[in-house]
Design an enzyme around this catalytic site. Structure first.
Site, mmCIF file in Angstrom:
data_model
loop_
_atom_site.group_PDB
_atom_site.id
_atom_site.type_symbol
_atom_site.label_atom_id
_atom_site.label_comp_id
_atom_site.label_asym_id
_atom_site.label_seq_id
_atom_site.Cartn_x
_atom_site.Cartn_y
_atom_site.Cartn_z
ATOM 1 N N GLY A 72 -7.822 1.848 -0.559
ATOM 2 C CA GLY A 72 -7.907 2.862 -1.601
ATOM 3 C C GLY A 72 -6.641 3.685 -1.690
ATOM 4 N N TYR A 154 -9.128 10.701 -8.428
ATOM 5 C CA TYR A 154 -9.615 10.229 -7.130
ATOM 6 C C TYR A 154 -11.120 10.469 -6.969
ATOM 7 C CZ TYR A 154 -10.254 9.827 -2.081
ATOM 8 O OH TYR A 154 -10.708 9.484 -0.837
#
Length: 260
Positions: A72, A154
């Site tokens: 990620g 995010y």
């Protein structure tokens, strides 16, 4: 007998800590990352995702026992949306046929306590609709809107991922195939991804005010690795669609009595 694990994001942070822990325990690990890995791919691209499935199939012999989708990004960019949501979902879906051949398959993805923060509704809708073109276009707009808007990317991707897990875990393709699908939601972990956010005492204080973690504060990635290792082990036979917060208590502080 050792199990075969696929760990994305294996070159740094939580992924690296998880890979090292599993290897210490005698498991076989196929590491995936953009560098220093058994499979070197960019999960922000369709080509990288298809190559991941191709290479893992080749290296594993067509059977994997666990998939740990950890890779990620936390940058305020459109690439974060591509990797965190579409790259993760493609990893899980693409490797599901290999999991289905294991006698004890497990799948776990990494969300975040940031999934608790208010999302960008337009980006969230595009992510959940599986519309990557629209999602990336919206993320580009947020990226251009400065730090505050870019910062929504995010948390929104991590909320979308948590919702995807909840919505798919109990389906015929996952639970119906005896594949437990779950996620973890870490608080602030000391990794290269957070290094610039916690470089000074003042930054650490500011961040922990936003992300309250009364139980021991900011922590090492090994703590998350232990949880991921258990969730992907044969011992975890019945958790289904759970997002386990490992966050030093931020979920409790922010949500109080709520369990969802």
């Amino acid at each position: 007998m050792s199990r075969t694990y696929v760990v994305t994001g294996s070159a740094s942070g939580i992924g690296k800590a998880t890979r090292e822990l599993l290897l210490e325990r005698g498991e076989r690990v196929i590491g995936v990352d953009i560098r220093d890995a058994d499979v070197t791919v960019d999960l922000s691209t369709a080509e990288g995702r298809s190559t991941l499935v191709e290479k893992v199939t080749e290296l594993s012999g067509g059977v994997v026992d666990a998939v740990l989708a950890i890779a990620g990004l936390a940058t305020p960019t459109a690439k974060t949306a591509a990797v965190n949501y579409f790259g993760t979902v493609a990893t899980l879906e693409g490797l599901r046929p290999l999991l289905a051949k294991s006698p004890a398959p497990r799948a776990v993805a990494v969300s975040s306590m940031a999934s608790l923060f208010p999302p960008d509704d337009a980006l969230l809708a595009a992510l959940l609709a599986g519309n990557e073109t629209e999602a990336l276009a919206r993320a580009v707009v947020l990226e251009a809107g400065g730090p505050e808007q870019g910062g929504l990317i995010y948390g929104t991707t991590k909320r979308a991922l948590a919702l995807w897990i909840r919505r798919h875990a109990a389906t015929a393709e996952w639970a119906g195939a005896s594949i437990p699908l779950n996620g973890v939601a870490p608080g602030v972990v000391e990794t290269p991804m957070t290094a610039d956010l916690i470089a000074t005492a003042q930054q650490r204080e500011q961040l922990t005010q936003m992300v309250p973690m009364p139980l021991n504060g900011i922590f090492e990635p090994r703590a998350v690795a232990y949880l991921l290792a258990w969730l992907s082990s044969e011992e975890n036979a019945h958790l289904c669609g759970q997002i386990v917060f490992i966050d030093g208590g931020s979920d409790v502080v922010i949500r109080g009595d709520s369990t969802w």
